[in-house]
Design a protein around this motif. Structure first.
Motif, PDB file in Angstrom:
ATOM      1  N   GLY A  32      -7.526 -11.150   1.515  1.00  0.00           N
ATOM      2  CA  GLY A  32      -7.734 -12.450   2.282  1.00  0.00           C
ATOM      3  C   GLY A  32      -8.692 -12.059   3.544  1.00  0.00           C
ATOM      4  O   GLY A  32      -9.765 -12.988   3.811  1.00  0.00           O
ATOM      5  N   ARG A  33      -8.446 -10.832   4.139  1.00  0.00           N
ATOM      6  CA  ARG A  33      -9.507 -10.695   5.346  1.00  0.00           C
ATOM      7  C   ARG A  33     -10.960 -10.434   4.973  1.00  0.00           C
ATOM      8  O   ARG A  33     -11.890 -10.864   5.468  1.00  0.00           O
ATOM      9  N   ASN A  34     -11.036  -9.966   3.586  1.00  0.00           N
ATOM     10  CA  ASN A  34     -12.459  -9.749   3.129  1.00  0.00           C
ATOM     11  C   ASN A  34     -13.135 -11.118   2.780  1.00  0.00           C
ATOM     12  O   ASN A  34     -14.294 -11.151   2.850  1.00  0.00           O
ATOM     13  N   VAL A  35     -12.388 -12.143   2.376  1.00  0.00           N
ATOM     14  CA  VAL A  35     -12.784 -13.198   2.025  1.00  0.00           C
ATOM     15  C   VAL A  35     -13.344 -13.935   3.151  1.00  0.00           C
ATOM     16  O   VAL A  35     -14.397 -14.728   3.560  1.00  0.00           O
ATOM     17  N   ALA A  36     -12.239 -13.980   4.070  1.00  0.00           N
ATOM     18  CA  ALA A  36     -12.657 -14.654   5.590  1.00  0.00           C
ATOM     19  C   ALA A  36     -13.791 -14.055   6.037  1.00  0.00           C
ATOM     20  O   ALA A  36     -14.540 -14.834   6.805  1.00  0.00           O
ATOM     21  N   ALA A  37     -13.871 -12.839   6.145  1.00  0.00           N
ATOM     22  CA  ALA A  37     -15.198 -12.110   6.968  1.00  0.00           C
ATOM     23  C   ALA A  37     -16.396 -12.443   6.164  1.00  0.00           C
ATOM     24  O   ALA A  37     -17.479 -12.464   6.899  1.00  0.00           O
ATOM     25  N   LEU A  38     -16.309 -12.411   4.680  1.00  0.00           N
ATOM     26  CA  LEU A  38     -17.550 -12.995   4.059  1.00  0.00           C
ATOM     27  C   LEU A  38     -18.013 -14.403   4.438  1.00  0.00           C
ATOM     28  O   LEU A  38     -19.101 -14.807   4.562  1.00  0.00           O
ATOM     29  N   GLU A  39     -17.102 -15.091   4.442  1.00  0.00           N
ATOM     30  CA  GLU A  39     -17.302 -16.637   4.644  1.00  0.00           C
ATOM     31  C   GLU A  39     -17.758 -16.559   6.102  1.00  0.00           C
ATOM     32  O   GLU A  39     -18.794 -17.470   6.459  1.00  0.00           O
ATOM     33  N   ARG A  40     -17.368 -15.873   7.132  1.00  0.00           N
ATOM     34  CA  ARG A  40     -17.839 -16.032   8.403  1.00  0.00           C
ATOM     35  C   ARG A  40     -19.384 -15.288   8.509  1.00  0.00           C
ATOM     36  O   ARG A  40     -20.300 -15.927   9.104  1.00  0.00           O
ATOM     37  N   GLN A  41     -19.839 -14.405   7.826  1.00  0.00           N
ATOM     38  CA  GLN A  41     -20.990 -13.891   7.576  1.00  0.00           C
ATOM     39  C   GLN A  41     -21.974 -14.869   6.962  1.00  0.00           C
ATOM     40  O   GLN A  41     -22.980 -15.144   7.538  1.00  0.00           O
ATOM     41  N   LEU A  42     -21.465 -15.788   6.170  1.00  0.00           N
ATOM     42  CA  LEU A  42     -22.432 -16.615   5.419  1.00  0.00           C
ATOM     43  C   LEU A  42     -22.210 -18.035   6.224  1.00  0.00           C
ATOM     44  O   LEU A  42     -23.328 -18.782   5.927  1.00  0.00           O
ATOM     45  N   GLY A  43     -21.153 -18.208   6.935  1.00  0.00           N
ATOM     46  CA  GLY A  43     -21.230 -19.506   7.538  1.00  0.00           C
ATOM     47  C   GLY A  43     -20.997 -20.534   6.943  1.00  0.00           C
ATOM     48  O   GLY A  43     -21.266 -21.670   7.134  1.00  0.00           O
ATOM     49  N   THR A  44     -20.006 -20.421   5.775  1.00  0.00           N
ATOM     50  CA  THR A  44     -19.634 -21.551   4.827  1.00  0.00           C
ATOM     51  C   THR A  44     -18.253 -21.092   4.237  1.00  0.00           C
ATOM     52  O   THR A  44     -18.162 -19.987   4.048  1.00  0.00           O
TER      53      THR A  44
END
Length: 295
Positions: A33-45
């Protein structure tokens, strides 16, 4: 961009759940869950949206998946190039193989291979079977079907025979069937998990259709135990059943099925020295044991 985050994204996209991705990648559910959330923050979407049947990709997620899968293919090629420069085969190789072949055929032959390749860590994957190379569940697969819809290369390395067997106690005083129309009055042990042995299960059910199905088992190990206990007649791998003198084979020249054994790998992995070593070892074992495997 952190490749671990992308691996988690691909796993979630394919399993449609954080829990499924965590099991595949052998990480914790919170880490996924943290990895997905971190990726979404990086991509801004947002990449995923919750639906009734799990996590679904958003429109941005579907677009990003194309790039992530291209990155995965590039990572495989980079791994192959880097490993090919080494002087010795090394690394982890995941081999997907049926549980019956793993325990009764491959395991007894592994000691010399592990001795000669101390830098290879072999992972034997029997569940799920067959594992997917495309999803990185396995590097090499040994299975009774060819490449199918996966981009794999390899070849047929042998044939695996199966026949009907019963215990000597069951056979005592009975006229055993020699043709498919002679099963009336016989107890039959069939497959419960027909998905993993579809062709063999269909063949067994067709041949024994005039008999009485007394039980179905989800594994060859349970079918073997049931047959040895005298509960009925079961179709078994000839390789396995031949090791038990308390079993007899029914009409060996007539009631007999063969399936091909295909050894396959991803084209971007076959140049890895460790993968080549495993492919060569399994191929040599099949060649030496071709008579035993056929039954």
């Amino acid at each position: 961009m952190d490749w671990d985050l992308c691996k988690t994204f691909v796993a979630v996209a394919e399993t449609r759940s954080l829990a499924g991705a965590a099991r595949r990648l052998r990480i914790s559910h919170p880490t996924a869950g943290r990895n997905v959330a971190a990726l979404e923050r990086q991509l801004g979407t947002r990449l995923f949206a919750r639906s009734s049947d799990g996590l679904s990709l958003t429109s941005h997620g579907r677009k990003f998946r194309e790039h992530a899968e291209a990155m995965a293919a590039a990572a495989l090629r980079a791994e192959a190039v880097a490993s090919a420069t080494g002087a010795q085969a090394r690394g982890v190789v995941k081999l997907s193989i049926g549980a019956t072949l793993a325990s009764h055929w491959l395991m007894p032959r592994l000691k010399p291979f592990l001795r000669d390749h101390p830098n290879i860590q072999l992972e034997i994957i029997t569940h799920p079977f067959p594992a997917s190379v495309r999803r990185r569940e396995a590097d090499v697969v040994l299975r009774p079907v060819d490449a199918g819809d996966e981009n794999l290369i390899g070849r047929r390395i042998g044939r695996l025979g199966a026949g009907f067997y019963a215990s000597r106690d069951y056979a005592a005083g009975r006229r055993l069937p020699e043709r498919s129309d002679e099963w009336k009055g016989h107890s039959v042990i069939g497959f419960a998990d027909q998905a993993s042995n579809a062709d063999l299960a269909r063949w067994s059910d067709f041949v024994t259709r005039q008999g009485t199905m007394v039980m179905r088992c989800s594994s060859q190990g349970d079918m073997l135990a049931a047959a040895r206990a005298g509960l009925g007649v079961s179709v078994l791998s000839c390789l396995v059943a031949a090791a038990y003198p308390d079993l007899i084979r029914i009409a060996p020249q007539k009631l007999f099925s063969l399936s091909d054994l295909w050894l396959l790998a991803h084209p971007d992995l076959v140049e890895l020295p460790a993968v080549r070593a495993v492919l060569g070892f399994v191929t040599d074992c099949a060649r030496q044991d071709r008579v035993r495997l056929r039954g």
